[in-house]
Write a protein that holds these residues in place. Structure first.
Motif, PDB file in Angstrom:
ATOM      1  N   TYR A  99       0.830  -1.141  -0.284  1.00 42.17           N
ATOM      2  CA  TYR A  99      -0.029   0.028   0.147  1.00 42.17           C
ATOM      3  C   TYR A  99       0.826   1.530   0.092  1.00 42.17           C
ATOM      4  O   TYR A  99       0.402   2.240  -0.299  1.00 42.17           O
ATOM      5  CB  TYR A  99      -0.690  -0.079   1.305  1.00 42.17           C
ATOM      6  N   LEU A 100       2.055   1.061   0.595  1.00 42.55           N
ATOM      7  CA  LEU A 100       2.773   2.254   0.515  1.00 42.55           C
ATOM      8  C   LEU A 100       3.333   2.926  -0.852  1.00 42.55           C
ATOM      9  O   LEU A 100       3.203   4.160  -1.050  1.00 42.55           O
ATOM     10  CB  LEU A 100       4.113   1.976   1.438  1.00 42.55           C
ATOM     11  N   ILE A 149       0.818   5.086  -1.952  1.00 45.29           N
ATOM     12  CA  ILE A 149       0.619   6.431  -1.153  1.00 45.29           C
ATOM     13  C   ILE A 149       1.647   7.378  -1.853  1.00 45.29           C
ATOM     14  O   ILE A 149       1.078   8.441  -1.836  1.00 45.29           O
ATOM     15  CB  ILE A 149       0.767   6.007   0.028  1.00 45.29           C
ATOM     16  N   GLY A 181       0.402   8.682  -4.965  1.00 47.46           N
ATOM     17  CA  GLY A 181      -0.645   9.647  -4.634  1.00 47.46           C
ATOM     18  C   GLY A 181       0.128  11.168  -4.224  1.00 47.46           C
ATOM     19  O   GLY A 181      -0.456  12.031  -4.643  1.00 47.46           O
ATOM     20  N   LEU A 182       0.897  11.068  -3.369  1.00 43.63           N
ATOM     21  CA  LEU A 182       1.509  12.147  -2.721  1.00 43.63           C
ATOM     22  C   LEU A 182       2.228  13.080  -3.749  1.00 43.63           C
ATOM     23  O   LEU A 182       1.990  14.188  -3.807  1.00 43.63           O
ATOM     24  CB  LEU A 182       2.523  11.803  -1.669  1.00 43.63           C
ATOM     25  N   THR A 197      -0.364  14.777  -5.797  1.00 39.43           N
ATOM     26  CA  THR A 197      -0.834  16.036  -5.296  1.00 39.43           C
ATOM     27  C   THR A 197       0.012  17.107  -5.256  1.00 39.43           C
ATOM     28  O   THR A 197      -0.266  18.325  -5.228  1.00 39.43           O
ATOM     29  CB  THR A 197      -1.366  15.574  -3.885  1.00 39.43           C
TER      30      THR A 197
END
Lengths: 169, 353
Positions: free
Chosen positions: A23-24, A27, A30-31, A34
């Motif tokens: 999952y990391l 993430i 995604g970071l 953004t």
């Protein structure tokens, strides 16, 4: 069973790999997405100070036009009021007196000409109906207000100001 | 005896005011950065860049009508937000804010209380914080508030275990429970080379840091773990019935908690007030300036974590409740136990025990 169209595709859902299950990485992906948006140029138009350009066929607040001598073009024929689907236009006609030839072009003119901007749907039919080319929807957006009365625009606010050329002569 | 009381009072006042001001401006930063991350501009109408927005929000919250539901337990209803605010404010007591400040020959430690169980104190305060949420949610006599309160309680209990276990591995490395001791222990250089002030625990405890970070988000009730106040399921969670400044206190407490959590994680894992190359300049600059640079370094780290809180909030969607529990109990707790074992083995191999 054989499907009729033979276009059926069986969706295979593979079990997630270890990296996906961690999952990391997702993430961090995604970071990074953004944070890219953080530095991107913002498309916001800061409205009251900065205005978007109107398109060529934008229809805003009406204005009553004058001819090249500064006389009111409107002859109070009532075609605009007749064509108005929202029934926003009312007018009272009056006869031109001798000596007022510099003010009104025809013998008949609109003594009172009112448009209710709350009723108006800015369709532009009045502009199309006018035989004298006296009304055009070439203004701005109708501004907001707290009182209903203030949305009834009279001649004081609709009539185009007299040309400078005429004022000088 | 007199002087120490005065200097402590000044220090406490400064820290309290600072955390309140930071919490105040975090509300603006949150909205501003949320705007930037979503290709918007955020609030910018009140003063230049909207810097008066927190004041406007404060005035709005203070002047709003205060409603206490008819069937609410009035005393507990008011106690909830007060407790949330109180526990948020007392957490800052054990955080070392910088090197000792030397003014006129007096040495002033920039820490309110250097107690030898500082880490445990932080844990105690953090777990007390959930009482504010629980009491406020229960007292409002509303299903959704109660559900939010229950969620907050169970979430905090679940993640506190993993948090505590990840800290145990850290304590094995540092050998002290005092926050000052942990900060001083990170003043050296990394693995025996490089500049001083870089022996940050995050390089010795990367897995522990990751677990701590995740638990920190859960403890602060921030996205992706903001289930106690998830508006799509629970209206607004535990503060549904709270209005006016009582709601303001809840929101404020959340931001103070974020600030304290950032300060704690910066101290525990990112060297606190230590900055790279500090031994090289300790003699060449005045002690006052040296302390000031240290404080600035700490606040730089804190502001990074505060930004990280916001960054995460607008990136990751909220977990489902079962996913939250699964992550806490099935993944983080075994992982932190494994981390303890690995830390022990590595320390034994390296001859540190």
């Amino acid at each position: 069973m054989e499907s009729l169209s033979n276009r059926k595709k069986v969706l295979e859902q593979k079990p997630m790999t270890f990296m996906e299950r961690m999952y990391l990485p997702a993430i961090f992906q995604g970071l990074s997405i953004t944070i890219k948006h953080f530095f991107r140029k913002k498309p916001t138009i800061q409205y009251p100070e900065q205005k978007r350009e109107f398109s060529q066929n934008f229809r805003g607040i009406h204005s009553l036009k004058r001819d090249e001598d500064g006389r009111e073009r409107c002859t109070a024929c009532g075609l605009c009021a007749l064509s108005c689907p929202a029934e926003a236009i009312t007018m009272t006609a009056a006869e031109r007196k001798p000596g007022e030839e510099g003010l009104y072009r025809e013998e008949k003119y609109a003594a009172v000409y009112e448009i209710n901007m709350l009723r108006c749907i800015f369709c532009g039919f009045c502009e199309e109906a006018c035989p004298k080319e006296a009304i055009y929807l070439d203004g701005d957006i109708a501004p907001a207000n707290f009182e209903r009365d203030t949305f009834i625009y009279g001649k004081d606010r609709l009539l185009e100001p007299i040309h400078n050329k005429v004022q000088n002569s | 005896m007199e002087a120490i009381v005065i200097e402590k009072i000044i220090l406490i006042t400064v820290i309290l005011l600072l955390s309140l001001v930071i919490a105040m401006y975090m509300t603006l930063a949150e909205r501003k950065f949320a705007g930037f991350l979503q290709d918007r501009l955020g609030p910018n109408r009140t003063g230049p860049f909207g810097i008066l927005q927190p004041l406007a929000d404060g005035v709005k919250l203070f002047t709003k009508e205060e409603i206490i539901p008819a069937n609410a337990n009035k005393m507990l209803f008011i106690l909830g937000p007060s407790l949330a605010m109180f526990t948020a404010c007392i957490g800052s007591a054990v955080i070392p804010w910088g090197h000792d400040l030397v003014i006129g020959g007096r040495t002033i430690p920039l820490q309110v209380a250097d107690i030898n169980v500082g880490v445990l104190y932080i844990f105690g305060v953090v777990s007390l914080g959930v009482y504010g949420v629980m009491i406020g949610g229960w007292a409002s006599n509303n299903k959704y508030s109660l559900l939010g309160a229950i969620r907050a309680a169970s979430q905090n209990i679940s993640y506190e275990i993993a948090m505590g276990l990840s800290i145990i591995a850290l304590l094995m490395v540092t050998g002290t429970l005092s926050m000052r001791g942990i900060a001083v222990g990170q003043a050296g250089n990394l693995y025996g080379w490089g500049p001083s002030g870089m022996a940050w625990n995050v390089f010795y405890q990367p897995l522990g840091f990751l677990i701590y970070l995740i638990c920190m988000f859960a403890e602060a009730n921030r996205t992706p773990f903001d289930l106690p106040e998830c508006e799509s399921e629970l209206v607004a969670g535990y503060h549904t019935e709270h209005s006016s400044m009582k709601l303001g206190f809840y929101l404020f407490a959340e931001y103070i908690n974020m600030f304290i959590a950032s300060a704690v994680v910066a101290t525990l894992y990112f060297g606190g007030y230590n900055f790279p190359g500090q031994d090289a300049i300790v003699g060449s600059v005045s002690p006052f300036l040296y302390t000031l640079i240290g404080v600035a370094a700490l606040f730089l780290k804190i502001s990074f974590f505060l930004f990280f809180f916001i960054w995460i909030r607008w990136t990751i969607p909220r977990f489902r409740y079962d996913q939250l529990m699964k992550l806490g109990w099935n993944i983080l707790i075994p992982l932190s136990i494994a981390n303890i074992v690995i830390t022990g083995i590595v320390m034994f191999m390296a001859g540190k025990v």
